[in-house]
Write an enzyme that holds these catalytic residues in place. Structure first.
Site, PDB file in Angstrom:
ATOM      1  N   ASN A  12      37.025  36.193  38.025  1.00  0.00           N
ATOM      2  CA  ASN A  12      36.707  37.136  39.102  1.00  0.00           C
ATOM      3  C   ASN A  12      36.549  38.517  38.486  1.00  0.00           C
ATOM      4  O   ASN A  12      37.534  39.164  38.157  1.00  0.00           O
ATOM      5  CB  ASN A  12      37.848  37.116  40.132  1.00  0.00           C
ATOM      6  CG  ASN A  12      37.679  38.188  41.194  1.00  0.00           C
ATOM      7  OD1 ASN A  12      36.585  38.735  41.363  1.00  0.00           O
ATOM      8  ND2 ASN A  12      38.755  38.502  41.906  1.00  0.00           N
ATOM      9  N   LYS A  14      35.640  41.171  39.822  1.00  0.00           N
ATOM     10  CA  LYS A  14      35.877  42.266  40.785  1.00  0.00           C
ATOM     11  C   LYS A  14      34.720  43.276  40.673  1.00  0.00           C
ATOM     12  O   LYS A  14      33.599  42.877  40.392  1.00  0.00           O
ATOM     13  CB  LYS A  14      37.236  42.904  40.557  1.00  0.00           C
ATOM     14  CG  LYS A  14      38.368  41.885  40.431  1.00  0.00           C
ATOM     15  CD  LYS A  14      39.715  42.496  40.571  1.00  0.00           C
ATOM     16  CE  LYS A  14      40.775  41.471  40.197  1.00  0.00           C
ATOM     17  NZ  LYS A  14      42.057  41.724  40.800  1.00  0.00           N
ATOM     18  N   HIS A 102      40.192  36.931  49.282  1.00  0.00           N
ATOM     19  CA  HIS A 102      40.960  37.540  48.182  1.00  0.00           C
ATOM     20  C   HIS A 102      41.910  38.583  48.783  1.00  0.00           C
ATOM     21  O   HIS A 102      41.566  39.259  49.746  1.00  0.00           O
ATOM     22  CB  HIS A 102      40.009  38.187  47.169  1.00  0.00           C
ATOM     23  CG  HIS A 102      40.705  38.563  45.902  1.00  0.00           C
ATOM     24  ND1 HIS A 102      41.463  39.712  45.789  1.00  0.00           N
ATOM     25  CD2 HIS A 102      40.788  37.927  44.700  1.00  0.00           C
ATOM     26  CE1 HIS A 102      41.979  39.762  44.562  1.00  0.00           C
ATOM     27  NE2 HIS A 102      41.582  38.695  43.884  1.00  0.00           N
ATOM     28  N   GLU A 104      42.612  41.431  47.927  1.00  0.00           N
ATOM     29  CA  GLU A 104      42.057  42.792  47.984  1.00  0.00           C
ATOM     30  C   GLU A 104      41.152  42.955  49.198  1.00  0.00           C
ATOM     31  O   GLU A 104      41.069  44.039  49.778  1.00  0.00           O
ATOM     32  CB  GLU A 104      41.325  43.105  46.668  1.00  0.00           C
ATOM     33  CG  GLU A 104      42.328  43.301  45.528  1.00  0.00           C
ATOM     34  CD  GLU A 104      41.829  42.926  44.147  1.00  0.00           C
ATOM     35  OE1 GLU A 104      40.607  42.788  43.943  1.00  0.00           O
ATOM     36  OE2 GLU A 104      42.689  42.753  43.251  1.00  0.00           O
ATOM     37  N   GLU A 174      47.367  32.728  44.967  1.00  0.00           N
ATOM     38  CA  GLU A 174      47.455  33.990  44.243  1.00  0.00           C
ATOM     39  C   GLU A 174      48.569  34.847  44.850  1.00  0.00           C
ATOM     40  O   GLU A 174      48.317  35.597  45.806  1.00  0.00           O
ATOM     41  CB  GLU A 174      46.137  34.750  44.353  1.00  0.00           C
ATOM     42  CG  GLU A 174      44.962  34.049  43.723  1.00  0.00           C
ATOM     43  CD  GLU A 174      43.951  35.036  43.157  1.00  0.00           C
ATOM     44  OE1 GLU A 174      43.636  34.922  41.983  1.00  0.00           O
ATOM     45  OE2 GLU A 174      43.498  35.931  43.891  1.00  0.00           O
ATOM     46  N   GLY A 180      46.981  41.490  38.994  1.00  0.00           N
ATOM     47  CA  GLY A 180      46.706  42.745  38.302  1.00  0.00           C
ATOM     48  C   GLY A 180      47.950  43.508  37.886  1.00  0.00           C
ATOM     49  O   GLY A 180      47.869  44.680  37.518  1.00  0.00           O
ATOM     50  N   SER A 220      47.563  37.463  36.967  1.00  0.00           N
ATOM     51  CA  SER A 220      47.877  37.816  35.569  1.00  0.00           C
ATOM     52  C   SER A 220      47.884  36.601  34.648  1.00  0.00           C
ATOM     53  O   SER A 220      48.691  36.503  33.729  1.00  0.00           O
ATOM     54  CB  SER A 220      49.214  38.574  35.492  1.00  0.00           C
ATOM     55  OG  SER A 220      49.131  39.768  36.248  1.00  0.00           O
TER      56      SER A 220
HETATM   57  C1  PEP Z   1      42.317  38.068  40.831  1.00  0.00           C
HETATM   58  O1  PEP Z   1      41.659  39.087  40.946  1.00  0.00           O
HETATM   59  O2  PEP Z   1      42.041  37.092  41.528  1.00  0.00           O
HETATM   60  C2  PEP Z   1      43.397  38.038  39.840  1.00  0.00           C
HETATM   61  C3  PEP Z   1      44.161  36.977  39.785  1.00  0.00           C
HETATM   62  O3  PEP Z   1      43.527  39.138  39.025  1.00  0.00           O
HETATM   63  P1  PEP Z   1      44.431  39.227  37.691  1.00  0.00           P
HETATM   64  O4  PEP Z   1      44.128  38.005  36.869  1.00  0.00           O
HETATM   65  O5  PEP Z   1      43.975  40.494  37.034  1.00  0.00           O
HETATM   66  O6  PEP Z   1      45.853  39.266  38.107  1.00  0.00           O
END
Ligand code: PEP
Length: 261
Positions: A12, A14, A102, A104, A174, A180, A220
């Site tokens: 992803n 972003k 997501h 976000e 998630e 992040g 992460s």
């Molecule tokens: C994501 O954006 O779905 C995500 C898991 O980000 P990160 O791997 O940076 O934690």
């Protein structure tokens, strides 16, 4: 454990990488990945809308085995929805996947499970696999309610789905506190929710459907922790944010099987 489910490593991006950077990034991945890597793990990039046409052209011209998709999709089919991008438009660009829900988008755009449900259906109606995200915030985990909360989100996101429709989705657990932040859920914690999710899917759609659905972990995930997460029986892949912006790291993640020995 069923490894009949093809593992999926989905990056992803972003709001990173313009179309020129995106093309260079995919080319670098394609240069590194070998046939046996694609046989072992599906590799997908989820890019900004503005990159999709360029990536389609690259993938088709060079017959790359890298899949691609969007980070969002409109719940509407067409019409006066300024700024929205429809499932039909994404399908025309060859997208195989669309992320929906997501955290976000939930946080900054007020997306609810009802909206996410409609977006997932819009994806399916256009032959696109929705990657439906769910997962708890830190306070919920600290209260020990992560399973109950996460299953509640899954139930609302899949409300009204037939078993056939459900079998065509990908779920991505998630935990928000891990996205992040550099804090990864331990393999045991991630498995707890992913395993409970598969149990819920079996109860509601039958065990055949539950066995088919891929459940990803996101939060992460990186080259150094991917193998231990992928060793869990109900984790079928990763939704990878930050680490997917480094093509070498992301390729190493898609090759987690080598680290796993
Ligand atoms: C994501 O954006 O779905 C995500 C898991 O980000 P990160 O791997 O940076 O934690």
């Amino acid at each position: 454990m069923s490894r009949e489910r093809t593992p999926l490593m989905a990056g992803n991006w972003k709001m990173n990488l313009n179309h020129l950077e995106g093309v260079a990034h995919v080319q670098r991945m394609a240069f590194a990945l070998k046939g046996e890597d694609y046989d072992a793990c599906e590799v997908v990039v989820l890019t900004p809308f503005t990159d999709l046409r360029s990536i389609q052209v690259l993938v088709e011209a060079d017959k790359l085995r890298i899949g691609y998709g969007s980070q969002d999709i409109s719940r509407h089919a067409q019409g006066a929805y300024t700024g929205e991008v429809s499932g039909a438009m994404l399908a025309k660009l060859g997208c195989s996947y669309a992320v929906v829900g997501h955290s976000e988008r939930r946080q900054y755009h007020g997306e609810t499970n009802v909206v996410i449900n409609a977006k997932a259906k819009a994806a399916l109606a256009n032959g696109i696999t929705p990657i439906i995200c769910y997962g708890e915030a830190l306070e919920i985990r600290e209260a020990g309610d992560q399973v109950l909360f996460s299953l509640g989100q899954v139930a609302e996101c899949l409300e009204g789905f037939t078993p056939e429709e459900a079998s065509s989705v990908v779920l991505a657990y998630e935990p928000i506190w891990a996205i992040g932040t550099g804090l990864t859920a331990s393999p045991t914690d991630a498995q707890e929710v992913c395993g409970a999710t598969r149990g819920w899917l079996a109860e509601h759609f039958g065990s055949d459907v539950a066995d088919q659905i891929r459940i990803l972990y996101g939060g992460s995930m990186k080259a150094s922790n991917v193998a231990s997460l992928m060793a869990q029986p109900d984790i079928d892949g990763g939704l990878v944010g930050g680490a997917s912006l480094d093509p070498d790291e992301f390729v190493a993640m898609a090759r987690y099987r080598l680290a796993a020995g």
